[in-house]
Design a protein around this motif. Structure first.
Motif, PDB file in Angstrom:
ATOM      1  N   LYS A 128       0.845  -1.183   0.000  1.00  0.00           N
ATOM      2  CA  LYS A 128       0.000   0.000   0.000  1.00  0.00           C
ATOM      3  C   LYS A 128       0.883   1.237   0.000  1.00  0.00           C
ATOM      4  CE  LYS A 128      -3.449   2.357   2.716  1.00  0.00           C
ATOM      5  NZ  LYS A 128      -4.096   2.437   4.001  1.00  0.00           N
ATOM      6  N   SER A 129       0.438   2.261  -0.665  1.00  0.00           N
ATOM      7  CA  SER A 129       1.151   3.533  -0.699  1.00  0.00           C
ATOM      8  C   SER A 129       1.203   4.128   0.706  1.00  0.00           C
ATOM      9  CB  SER A 129       0.447   4.497  -1.642  1.00  0.00           C
ATOM     10  OG  SER A 129       1.009   5.773  -1.532  1.00  0.00           O
ATOM     11  N   LYS A 130       2.360   4.644   1.089  1.00  0.00           N
ATOM     12  CA  LYS A 130       2.489   5.249   2.419  1.00  0.00           C
ATOM     13  C   LYS A 130       1.823   6.612   2.488  1.00  0.00           C
ATOM     14  CE  LYS A 130       6.469   2.777   4.008  1.00  0.00           C
ATOM     15  NZ  LYS A 130       7.626   2.817   4.847  1.00  0.00           N
ATOM     16  N   ASN A 131       1.432   7.173   1.353  1.00  0.00           N
ATOM     17  CA  ASN A 131       0.767   8.468   1.334  1.00  0.00           C
ATOM     18  C   ASN A 131      -0.727   8.367   1.599  1.00  0.00           C
ATOM     19  OD1 ASN A 131       3.215   9.606   0.707  1.00  0.00           O
ATOM     20  ND2 ASN A 131       2.858   9.503  -1.492  1.00  0.00           N
ATOM     21  N   ALA A 132      -1.282   7.169   1.600  1.00  0.00           N
ATOM     22  CA  ALA A 132      -2.718   6.986   1.827  1.00  0.00           C
ATOM     23  C   ALA A 132      -3.053   7.310   3.280  1.00  0.00           C
ATOM     24  CB  ALA A 132      -3.123   5.559   1.503  1.00  0.00           C
ATOM     25  N   THR A 133      -4.162   8.013   3.490  1.00  0.00           N
ATOM     26  CA  THR A 133      -4.515   8.451   4.838  1.00  0.00           C
ATOM     27  C   THR A 133      -5.572   7.579   5.492  1.00  0.00           C
ATOM     28  OG1 THR A 133      -6.139   9.979   3.938  1.00  0.00           O
ATOM     29  CG2 THR A 133      -3.939  10.847   4.334  1.00  0.00           C
ATOM     30  N   THR A 134      -6.381   6.879   4.713  1.00  0.00           N
ATOM     31  CA  THR A 134      -7.446   6.062   5.299  1.00  0.00           C
ATOM     32  C   THR A 134      -7.028   4.606   5.366  1.00  0.00           C
ATOM     33  OG1 THR A 134      -8.462   5.719   3.140  1.00  0.00           O
ATOM     34  CG2 THR A 134      -9.235   7.595   4.423  1.00  0.00           C
ATOM     35  N   ARG A 135      -7.608   3.893   6.309  1.00  0.00           N
ATOM     36  CA  ARG A 135      -7.322   2.469   6.452  1.00  0.00           C
ATOM     37  C   ARG A 135      -8.185   1.668   5.481  1.00  0.00           C
ATOM     38  NH1 ARG A 135      -4.733   0.558  11.495  1.00  0.00           N
ATOM     39  NH2 ARG A 135      -3.959   2.451  12.396  1.00  0.00           N
ATOM     40  N   LEU A 136      -7.597   0.628   4.957  1.00  0.00           N
ATOM     41  CA  LEU A 136      -8.260  -0.191   3.963  1.00  0.00           C
ATOM     42  C   LEU A 136      -9.211  -1.179   4.637  1.00  0.00           C
ATOM     43  CD1 LEU A 136      -8.192  -0.666   0.917  1.00  0.00           C
ATOM     44  CD2 LEU A 136      -6.445  -2.369   1.312  1.00  0.00           C
ATOM     45  N   GLU A 137     -10.417  -1.342   4.092  1.00  0.00           N
ATOM     46  CA  GLU A 137     -11.394  -2.326   4.561  1.00  0.00           C
ATOM     47  C   GLU A 137     -11.954  -3.042   3.345  1.00  0.00           C
ATOM     48  OE1 GLU A 137     -14.409  -0.494   6.889  1.00  0.00           O
ATOM     49  OE2 GLU A 137     -13.057   0.026   8.523  1.00  0.00           O
ATOM     50  N   LEU A 138     -11.819  -4.364   3.323  1.00  0.00           N
ATOM     51  CA  LEU A 138     -12.295  -5.165   2.199  1.00  0.00           C
ATOM     52  C   LEU A 138     -13.036  -6.387   2.712  1.00  0.00           C
ATOM     53  CD1 LEU A 138      -9.021  -5.275   0.063  1.00  0.00           C
ATOM     54  CD2 LEU A 138     -11.039  -3.921  -0.413  1.00  0.00           C
ATOM     55  N   ARG A 139     -14.013  -6.848   1.934  1.00  0.00           N
ATOM     56  CA  ARG A 139     -14.657  -8.131   2.236  1.00  0.00           C
ATOM     57  C   ARG A 139     -13.885  -9.207   1.493  1.00  0.00           C
ATOM     58  NH1 ARG A 139     -19.339  -9.155   4.557  1.00  0.00           N
ATOM     59  NH2 ARG A 139     -19.772 -10.880   3.160  1.00  0.00           N
ATOM     60  N   LYS A 140     -13.221 -10.090   2.251  1.00  0.00           N
ATOM     61  CA  LYS A 140     -12.408 -11.148   1.671  1.00  0.00           C
ATOM     62  C   LYS A 140     -12.766 -12.458   2.359  1.00  0.00           C
ATOM     63  CE  LYS A 140      -8.532 -10.296  -0.093  1.00  0.00           C
ATOM     64  NZ  LYS A 140      -8.331 -10.251  -1.537  1.00  0.00           N
ATOM     65  N   TYR A 141     -12.368 -13.561   1.731  1.00  0.00           N
ATOM     66  CA  TYR A 141     -12.630 -14.881   2.292  1.00  0.00           C
ATOM     67  C   TYR A 141     -11.648 -15.176   3.424  1.00  0.00           C
ATOM     68  CZ  TYR A 141     -13.258 -19.886   2.708  1.00  0.00           C
ATOM     69  OH  TYR A 141     -13.500 -21.133   3.198  1.00  0.00           O
ATOM     70  N   CYS A 142     -12.154 -15.618   4.541  1.00  0.00           N
ATOM     71  CA  CYS A 142     -11.321 -16.007   5.684  1.00  0.00           C
ATOM     72  C   CYS A 142     -11.309 -17.529   5.784  1.00  0.00           C
ATOM     73  CB  CYS A 142     -11.859 -15.401   6.971  1.00  0.00           C
ATOM     74  SG  CYS A 142     -10.909 -15.889   8.422  1.00  0.00           S
ATOM     75  N   PRO A 143     -10.153 -18.170   5.604  1.00  0.00           N
ATOM     76  CA  PRO A 143     -10.103 -19.628   5.692  1.00  0.00           C
ATOM     77  C   PRO A 143     -10.339 -20.153   7.116  1.00  0.00           C
ATOM     78  CG  PRO A 143      -7.929 -18.734   5.179  1.00  0.00           C
ATOM     79  CD  PRO A 143      -8.893 -17.597   5.180  1.00  0.00           C
ATOM     80  N   GLN A 144     -10.086 -19.341   8.123  1.00  0.00           N
ATOM     81  CA  GLN A 144     -10.314 -19.765   9.506  1.00  0.00           C
ATOM     82  C   GLN A 144     -11.813 -19.814   9.825  1.00  0.00           C
ATOM     83  OE1 GLN A 144      -7.841 -20.742  11.543  1.00  0.00           O
ATOM     84  NE2 GLN A 144      -6.356 -20.297   9.921  1.00  0.00           N
ATOM     85  N   CYS A 145     -12.552 -18.778   9.392  1.00  0.00           N
ATOM     86  CA  CYS A 145     -14.003 -18.712   9.625  1.00  0.00           C
ATOM     87  C   CYS A 145     -14.777 -19.553   8.612  1.00  0.00           C
ATOM     88  CB  CYS A 145     -14.491 -17.268   9.527  1.00  0.00           C
ATOM     89  SG  CYS A 145     -13.805 -16.153  10.739  1.00  0.00           S
ATOM     90  N   GLY A 146     -14.220 -19.684   7.401  1.00  0.00           N
ATOM     91  CA  GLY A 146     -14.892 -20.429   6.350  1.00  0.00           C
ATOM     92  C   GLY A 146     -15.955 -19.628   5.625  1.00  0.00           C
TER      93      GLY A 146
END
Length: 49
Positions: free
Chosen positions: A22-40
């Motif tokens: 990720k670019s160090k100039n970005a000010t907001t935190r990234l939030e994505l919906r991704k698959y979690c292998p632990q939760c399934g």
């Protein structure tokens, strides 16, 4: 442009599943919906501190 490695953490089980560059100039935190292998299932993954 400077880039840094960040980890995405599952909001339900708190496991670190993904790492991205990720670019160090970005000010907001990234939030994505991704698959979690632990939760399934697809969950919200947030950028770690």
């Amino acid at each position: 442009m400077a880039k840094g490695k960040v980890f995405l953490i599952c909001s339900e089980c708190l496991s670190r599943n993904y790492s991205i560059n990720k670019s160090k100039n970005a000010t907001t935190r990234l939030e994505l919906r991704k698959y979690c292998p632990q939760c399934g299932k697809h969950t919200l993954h947030k950028e770690s501190k």
